[in-house]
Design an enzyme around this catalytic site. Structure first.
Site, PDB file in Angstrom:
ATOM      1  N   ASP A  98      47.416  51.679   9.755  1.00  0.00           N
ATOM      2  CA  ASP A  98      48.610  51.894   8.937  1.00  0.00           C
ATOM      3  C   ASP A  98      48.407  51.259   7.550  1.00  0.00           C
ATOM      4  OD1 ASP A  98      51.262  51.935   7.870  1.00  0.00           O
ATOM      5  OD2 ASP A  98      52.111  51.823   9.885  1.00  0.00           O
ATOM      6  N   HIS A 100      50.812  51.332   5.010  1.00  0.00           N
ATOM      7  CA  HIS A 100      52.065  51.035   4.305  1.00  0.00           C
ATOM      8  C   HIS A 100      52.240  49.525   4.129  1.00  0.00           C
ATOM      9  CE1 HIS A 100      52.669  55.042   6.064  1.00  0.00           C
ATOM     10  NE2 HIS A 100      53.338  55.289   4.950  1.00  0.00           N
ATOM     11  N   SER A 151      52.218  53.279  15.023  1.00  0.00           N
ATOM     12  CA  SER A 151      52.121  51.821  14.868  1.00  0.00           C
ATOM     13  C   SER A 151      52.988  51.081  15.878  1.00  0.00           C
ATOM     14  CB  SER A 151      52.529  51.404  13.452  1.00  0.00           C
ATOM     15  OG  SER A 151      51.668  51.989  12.515  1.00  0.00           O
TER      16      SER A 151
HETATM   17 CO1  B1M Z   1      53.946  57.270   4.282  1.00  0.00          CO
HETATM   18  N1  B1M Z   1      54.978  57.822   5.829  1.00  0.00           N
HETATM   19  N2  B1M Z   1      52.377  58.152   4.987  1.00  0.00           N
HETATM   20  N3  B1M Z   1      53.100  56.742   2.628  1.00  0.00           N
HETATM   21  N4  B1M Z   1      55.640  56.771   3.659  1.00  0.00           N
HETATM   22  C1  B1M Z   1      56.349  57.308   5.958  1.00  0.00           C
HETATM   23  C2  B1M Z   1      56.365  56.016   6.757  1.00  0.00           C
HETATM   24  C3  B1M Z   1      57.080  58.501   6.690  1.00  0.00           C
HETATM   25  C4  B1M Z   1      58.290  58.073   7.518  1.00  0.00           C
HETATM   26  C5  B1M Z   1      57.482  59.550   5.635  1.00  0.00           C
HETATM   27  C6  B1M Z   1      58.218  60.745   6.201  1.00  0.00           C
HETATM   28  O1  B1M Z   1      57.615  61.581   6.822  1.00  0.00           O
HETATM   29  N5  B1M Z   1      59.511  60.816   6.009  1.00  0.00           N
HETATM   30  C7  B1M Z   1      55.910  59.105   7.546  1.00  0.00           C
HETATM   31  C8  B1M Z   1      55.747  58.531   8.964  1.00  0.00           C
HETATM   32  C9  B1M Z   1      56.106  59.527  10.031  1.00  0.00           C
HETATM   33  C10 B1M Z   1      55.785  59.070  11.411  1.00  0.00           C
HETATM   34  O2  B1M Z   1      54.989  58.256  11.724  1.00  0.00           O
HETATM   35  N6  B1M Z   1      56.503  59.685  12.308  1.00  0.00           N
HETATM   36  C11 B1M Z   1      54.716  58.815   6.679  1.00  0.00           C
HETATM   37  C12 B1M Z   1      53.470  59.470   6.770  1.00  0.00           C
HETATM   38  C13 B1M Z   1      53.421  60.636   7.720  1.00  0.00           C
HETATM   39  C14 B1M Z   1      52.341  59.091   6.011  1.00  0.00           C
HETATM   40  C15 B1M Z   1      50.917  59.661   6.108  1.00  0.00           C
HETATM   41  C16 B1M Z   1      50.408  59.934   7.529  1.00  0.00           C
HETATM   42  C17 B1M Z   1      50.886  60.947   5.250  1.00  0.00           C
HETATM   43  C18 B1M Z   1      49.588  61.697   5.275  1.00  0.00           C
HETATM   44  O3  B1M Z   1      48.542  61.165   4.988  1.00  0.00           O
HETATM   45  N7  B1M Z   1      49.686  62.945   5.637  1.00  0.00           N
HETATM   46  C19 B1M Z   1      50.096  58.560   5.413  1.00  0.00           C
HETATM   47  C20 B1M Z   1      49.718  57.463   6.411  1.00  0.00           C
HETATM   48  C21 B1M Z   1      48.458  56.800   6.117  1.00  0.00           C
HETATM   49  C22 B1M Z   1      48.228  55.668   7.088  1.00  0.00           C
HETATM   50  O4  B1M Z   1      49.016  54.745   7.169  1.00  0.00           O
HETATM   51  N8  B1M Z   1      47.131  55.748   7.816  1.00  0.00           N
HETATM   52  C23 B1M Z   1      51.132  57.989   4.476  1.00  0.00           C
HETATM   53  C24 B1M Z   1      50.815  57.398   3.250  1.00  0.00           C
HETATM   54  C25 B1M Z   1      51.761  56.908   2.367  1.00  0.00           C
HETATM   55  C26 B1M Z   1      51.446  56.441   0.938  1.00  0.00           C
HETATM   56  C27 B1M Z   1      50.067  55.796   0.817  1.00  0.00           C
HETATM   57  C28 B1M Z   1      51.522  57.634   0.023  1.00  0.00           C
HETATM   58  C29 B1M Z   1      52.671  55.500   0.640  1.00  0.00           C
HETATM   59  C30 B1M Z   1      52.433  54.042   1.014  1.00  0.00           C
HETATM   60  C31 B1M Z   1      52.051  53.176  -0.141  1.00  0.00           C
HETATM   61  C32 B1M Z   1      52.027  51.718   0.237  1.00  0.00           C
HETATM   62  O5  B1M Z   1      52.724  51.239   1.080  1.00  0.00           O
HETATM   63  N9  B1M Z   1      51.161  51.024  -0.420  1.00  0.00           N
HETATM   64  C33 B1M Z   1      53.704  56.063   1.617  1.00  0.00           C
HETATM   65  C34 B1M Z   1      55.100  55.833   1.490  1.00  0.00           C
HETATM   66  C35 B1M Z   1      55.547  55.152   0.221  1.00  0.00           C
HETATM   67  C36 B1M Z   1      56.021  56.208   2.507  1.00  0.00           C
HETATM   68  C37 B1M Z   1      57.573  56.148   2.470  1.00  0.00           C
HETATM   69  C38 B1M Z   1      58.039  57.333   1.648  1.00  0.00           C
HETATM   70  C39 B1M Z   1      58.208  54.892   1.953  1.00  0.00           C
HETATM   71  C40 B1M Z   1      57.752  53.596   2.628  1.00  0.00           C
HETATM   72  C41 B1M Z   1      58.218  52.400   1.870  1.00  0.00           C
HETATM   73  O6  B1M Z   1      57.458  51.753   1.164  1.00  0.00           O
HETATM   74  N10 B1M Z   1      59.525  52.088   1.948  1.00  0.00           N
HETATM   75  C42 B1M Z   1      57.897  56.295   4.017  1.00  0.00           C
HETATM   76  C43 B1M Z   1      59.270  56.845   4.283  1.00  0.00           C
HETATM   77  C44 B1M Z   1      60.123  55.910   5.117  1.00  0.00           C
HETATM   78  O7  B1M Z   1      59.814  54.791   5.387  1.00  0.00           O
HETATM   79  N11 B1M Z   1      61.238  56.426   5.588  1.00  0.00           N
HETATM   80  C45 B1M Z   1      56.661  56.920   4.546  1.00  0.00           C
HETATM   81  C46 B1M Z   1      60.118  50.947   1.270  1.00  0.00           C
HETATM   82  C47 B1M Z   1      59.846  49.677   2.079  1.00  0.00           C
HETATM   83  C48 B1M Z   1      60.445  48.464   1.384  1.00  0.00           C
HETATM   84  O8  B1M Z   1      60.448  49.850   3.345  1.00  0.00           O
HETATM   85  O9  B1M Z   1      58.311  49.378   4.592  1.00  0.00           O
HETATM   86  O10 B1M Z   1      60.406  50.120   5.818  1.00  0.00           O
HETATM   87  P1  B1M Z   1      59.777  49.396   4.705  1.00  0.00           P
HETATM   88  O11 B1M Z   1      60.157  47.845   4.803  1.00  0.00           O
HETATM   89  C49 B1M Z   1      61.474  47.372   4.965  1.00  0.00           C
HETATM   90  C50 B1M Z   1      61.855  47.137   6.419  1.00  0.00           C
HETATM   91  O12 B1M Z   1      61.298  48.091   7.295  1.00  0.00           O
HETATM   92  C51 B1M Z   1      61.425  45.744   6.686  1.00  0.00           C
HETATM   93  O13 B1M Z   1      61.639  45.080   5.441  1.00  0.00           O
HETATM   94  C52 B1M Z   1      61.461  45.995   4.362  1.00  0.00           C
HETATM   95  C53 B1M Z   1      62.525  45.840   3.299  1.00  0.00           C
HETATM   96  O14 B1M Z   1      63.514  44.971   3.538  1.00  0.00           O
HETATM   97  N12 B1M Z   1      60.072  45.412   7.114  1.00  0.00           N
HETATM   98  C54 B1M Z   1      59.814  44.231   7.735  1.00  0.00           C
HETATM   99  C55 B1M Z   1      58.917  46.069   6.994  1.00  0.00           C
HETATM  100  N13 B1M Z   1      57.909  45.368   7.537  1.00  0.00           N
HETATM  101  C56 B1M Z   1      58.431  44.236   7.998  1.00  0.00           C
HETATM  102  C57 B1M Z   1      57.841  43.152   8.659  1.00  0.00           C
HETATM  103  C58 B1M Z   1      58.667  42.097   9.047  1.00  0.00           C
HETATM  104  C59 B1M Z   1      60.024  42.119   8.753  1.00  0.00           C
HETATM  105  C60 B1M Z   1      60.620  43.179   8.117  1.00  0.00           C
HETATM  106  O15 B1M Z   1      58.210  41.016   9.683  1.00  0.00           O
HETATM  107  C61 B1M Z   1      56.865  40.975  10.059  1.00  0.00           C
END
Ligand code: B1M
Length: 215
Positions: A98, A100, A151
Site C-alpha cells: 500500500d 497511501h 490492506s
Molecule cells: Co488511491 N485508492 N490508489 N491513490 N486513493 C483510494 C484509497 C480508493 C478508495 C479510491 C477510490 O477508488 N475511491 C481506492 C481503494 C479501493 C479499494 O481498495 N477498494 C484506491 C485505489 C484503487 C488506488 C490504486 C490501486 C489505483 C491504481 O493503481 N489503479 C493505487 C494503489 C497503489 C498501491 O497502494 N499499491 C492508488 C494510488 C493512489 C495515488 C498514488 C494516486 C494517491 C496516493 C498518494 C499518497 O498517499 N502519497 C491515491 C489517493 C490520493 C487516493 C484517495 C483519493 C485519497 C487518499 C487520501 O490521501 N486521503 C483515496 C480515496 C479515499 O480514501 N476515499 C484512494 C486523505 C487522507 C488524509 O485520508 O489516508 O484516510 P486517510 O487518513 C485519514 C484517516 O483514515 C486516518 O487519519 C487520516 C486523517 O485524519 N488514518 C489514520 C489513516 N491512517 C491512520 C493511521 C492511524 C490513525 C489514523 O494510526 C496508525
C-alpha cells in the site's frame, strides 16, 4: 471563488500555482490545522469520490496528492506544538503493498506535535520491517495505516504474525485508514490479536489512543 473554497478546488484540480499565497491568506482567517481538516481534506474527499466513480484518472489523483502534501508541508511549521518528545514512542508504517501515506503522515504530525516521538518508516512495509524497527527503536506502540481493502487483510495477517512471535503483549496496535471500519477492528481484529488493538478514525483519535496507551 472565496479563498477557502479556492483552496479546496486547488486540491481537486491539482493546482500548485499560487498555493502558498492562498495558504498565507487562509492562515489569517484560521489556524493551520483547521485549514487542513476543513478545507484541504474536503478537497481530497471529492477526489476520492471522482476517482471511485471513474470521473477522475489516476495521474490527476497523483497531482491532487502532491498539492495536498505540499500544502501540509507548508502549514506544518505554523502549527502549535509541543515537540519536546518523551511522552512515549509510536512506530508508524503503511502496510505491505500500500502506497497511501497522506493520512499516516498527518498522524505523524499530530502525534509528534503533541509530545510523542514518532518513528515513521514509510510505505509498503512488511511485518518484518515493522517489527525490526519497533524493536530497534523500543517503541511503546505500533501504528499501521492502509487504505486499500486488501490492506485490511494484511493488517489481520500482521496481527496473527505478532501473536506467533509472542510480541502481542509488548505492542499495543493502532490501526487507521479509509478501508477500515470501527466494527472490523474492534470486533474481528480484536478477536484475532492477543494484545490490545484499537481503531483510529482520524489523526486526533490516534493521538487520544497514544495518550491511553501511555496512561
Ligand atoms: Co488511491 N485508492 N490508489 N491513490 N486513493 C483510494 C484509497 C480508493 C478508495 C479510491 C477510490 O477508488 N475511491 C481506492 C481503494 C479501493 C479499494 O481498495 N477498494 C484506491 C485505489 C484503487 C488506488 C490504486 C490501486 C489505483 C491504481 O493503481 N489503479 C493505487 C494503489 C497503489 C498501491 O497502494 N499499491 C492508488 C494510488 C493512489 C495515488 C498514488 C494516486 C494517491 C496516493 C498518494 C499518497 O498517499 N502519497 C491515491 C489517493 C490520493 C487516493 C484517495 C483519493 C485519497 C487518499 C487520501 O490521501 N486521503 C483515496 C480515496 C479515499 O480514501 N476515499 C484512494 C486523505 C487522507 C488524509 O485520508 O489516508 O484516510 P486517510 O487518513 C485519514 C484517516 O483514515 C486516518 O487519519 C487520516 C486523517 O485524519 N488514518 C489514520 C489513516 N491512517 C491512520 C493511521 C492511524 C490513525 C489514523 O494510526 C496508525
Amino acid at each position: 471563488l472565496p479563498l477557502l473554497e479556492r483552496l479546496e478546488k486547488r486540491i481537486i484540480e491539482g493546482e500548485l500555482n499560487g498555493l502558498e499565497d492562498d495558504l498565507e491568506a487562509a492562515m489569517r482567517e484560521k489556524d493551520p490545522l483547521a485549514i487542513i481538516n476543513e478545507n484541504l481534506l474536503a478537497g481530497m474527499k471529492v477526489v476520492g469520490e471522482l476517482f471511485g466513480s471513474g470521473q477522475m484518472q489516476l495521474p490527476f489523483v497523483l497531482q491532487s496528492a502532491e498539492v495536498m502534501k505540499t500544502a501540509v508541508a507548508y502549514l506544518e511549521p505554523y502549527m502549535e506544538k509541543d515537540d519536546s518528545g518523551g511522552k512515549g514512542k509510536l512506530l508508524l508504517a503503511t502496510v505491505k503493498g500500500d502506497v497511501h501515506d497522506i493520512g499516516k503522515n498527518l498522524v505523524d504530525i499530530i502525534v509528534s506535535n503533541n509530545g510523542y516521538d514518532v518513528v515513521n518508516i514509510g510505505i509498503k512495509q512488511p511485518i518484518n520491517a515493522i517489527l525490526d524497527a519497533a524493536d530497534e527503536h523500543k517503541v511503546d506502540a505500533i501504528g499501521m495505516s492502509g487504505l486499500l481493502v486488501k490492506s485490511t487483510v494484511i493488517m489481520k495477517d500482521n496481527l496473527k504474525e505478532m501473536n506467533a512471535r509472542g510480541v502481542a503483549d509488548k505492542y499495543p496496535v493502532l490501526l487507521g485508514g479509509a478501508a477500515l471500519t470501527r466494527t472490523y477492528v474492534e470486533n474481528d481484529l480484536d478477536e484475532v490479536y492477543d494484545g490490545d488493538v484499537r481503531y483510529a478514525k482520524d489523526a486526533f483519535e490516534g493521538l487520544r489512543l497514544m495518550d491511553h496507551v501511555m496512561a
